[in-house]
Design an enzyme around this catalytic site. Structure first.
Site: not given
Ligand code: NAP
Length: 255
Positions: A148, A161
């Site tokens: 991130s 985070y």
């Molecule tokens: N959205 C943003 O603006 C942003 C920006 C920078 C970085 N990121 C990073 O990108 C990644 C994805 O983010 P997102 O925004 O797509 O989040 P999201 O929509 O909340 O998706 C999170 C994913 O992680 C899975 N997950 C959560 N806990 C888990 C565990 N203990 N074991 C296995 N799977 C798990 C969830 O599925 P389940 O709950 O079914 O396990 C889901 O598939 C993250 O690492 C986040 O920090 C996001």
């Protein structure tokens, strides 16, 4: 041909957090580039939906569940991938969380919330890379860790985070050193992407406006816009790229 270097035909790619948001978009992107993709998450129904979408688009996928915070669950996942598909050539460590009990000024951060974020975002990524060691070293693999912009700069009221994502950048560099020249390890650092994780930001007019003021491209990214950089890092198009951090943040860190 340069475009051939993006072709992932014959490769197996495991994507953690592949059930929605950025992970699902990356899973679809890798499948579109020819990989057999294993989207994983805790929810079996949601990862199956990702596989259904991959297959609808003409690709190949296998739905698997995992809790990346649980070492046995992670090891069993990579055992199954080895048995069923011969191993993983690409591992995308994308699973990530930022729950309410880990947010706020330092006095408001719940110690358990701190540990949970570290267990999923940092330890989970390390456990997956560790469990995939033999797979990756067999034919020369690639790891993409989804960090991130919070892995590059501080963000107020997001201490666990930010710590987890800075740690992920550090582990990326150490793994890249240990596994060179056979396995490449890189980080992708998205900025603000419209997903479930950022719903509290996109739905609040003031917060949204404050973020957009700092974002030269003046919008949140769609999850699909993170898939291209992930496919690049996973593929031979990035054959001389290891230990690096690629930002996909609409210019947010350029300020
Ligand atoms: N959205 C943003 O603006 C942003 C920006 C920078 C970085 N990121 C990073 O990108 C990644 C994805 O983010 P997102 O925004 O797509 O989040 P999201 O929509 O909340 O998706 C999170 C994913 O992680 C899975 N997950 C959560 N806990 C888990 C565990 N203990 N074991 C296995 N799977 C798990 C969830 O599925 P389940 O709950 O079914 O396990 C889901 O598939 C993250 O690492 C986040 O920090 C996001």
């Amino acid at each position: 041909m340069v475009t051939d270097m993006f072709d992932l035909s014959g490769r197996v790619a495991v994507v953690t957090g592949g059930s929605r948001g950025i992970g699902r978009a990356i899973a679809l992107g890798l499948a579109d580039a020819g990989a057999t993709v294993v989207p994983t998450a805790r929810s079996a129904d949601d990862v199956q939906e990702t596989v259904d979408r991959i297959e609808d688009a003409g690709g190949e996928g296998l739905a698997e569940t995992v809790d990346v915070a649980d070492v046995e669950s992670v090891e069993s996942l990579f055992d199954r991938v080895g048995e069923e598909l011969g191993g993983a050539d690409v591992v995308v460590n994308n699973a990530g969380i930022n729950p309410g009990n880990a947010l706020g000024t330092p006095d408001r951060v719940d110690p358990e919330g701190f540990d949970t974020v570290m267990d999923v975002n940092l330890r989970g990524a390390f456990l997956c890379a560790r469990a995939a060691t033999e797979h990756l070293q067999k034919d020369g693999g690639s790891v993409v860790n989804v960090a991130s912009v919070g892995g590059l700069v501080g963000l107020p009221r997001q201490h666990p985070y930010v710590a987890s994502k800075h740690g992920l950048v550090g582990i990326t560099k150490s793994l890249a050193l240990d596994w060179a020249p056979d396995v490449r390890v890189n980080c992708l650092a998205p900025g603000y992407v419209a997903t479930d994780l950022t719903e509290d930001l996109t739905s609040d007019d003031d917060l949204r406006a404050a973020i957009l003021r700092q974002t030269p491209l003046d919008r949140f990214a769609d999850p699909e816009e993170i898939a291209g950089p992930a496919v690049f890092l996973a593929s031979d198009a990035a054959s001389y790229v290891t230990g690096s951090v690629l930002t996909a943040d609409g210019g947010w860190t350029a300020r």
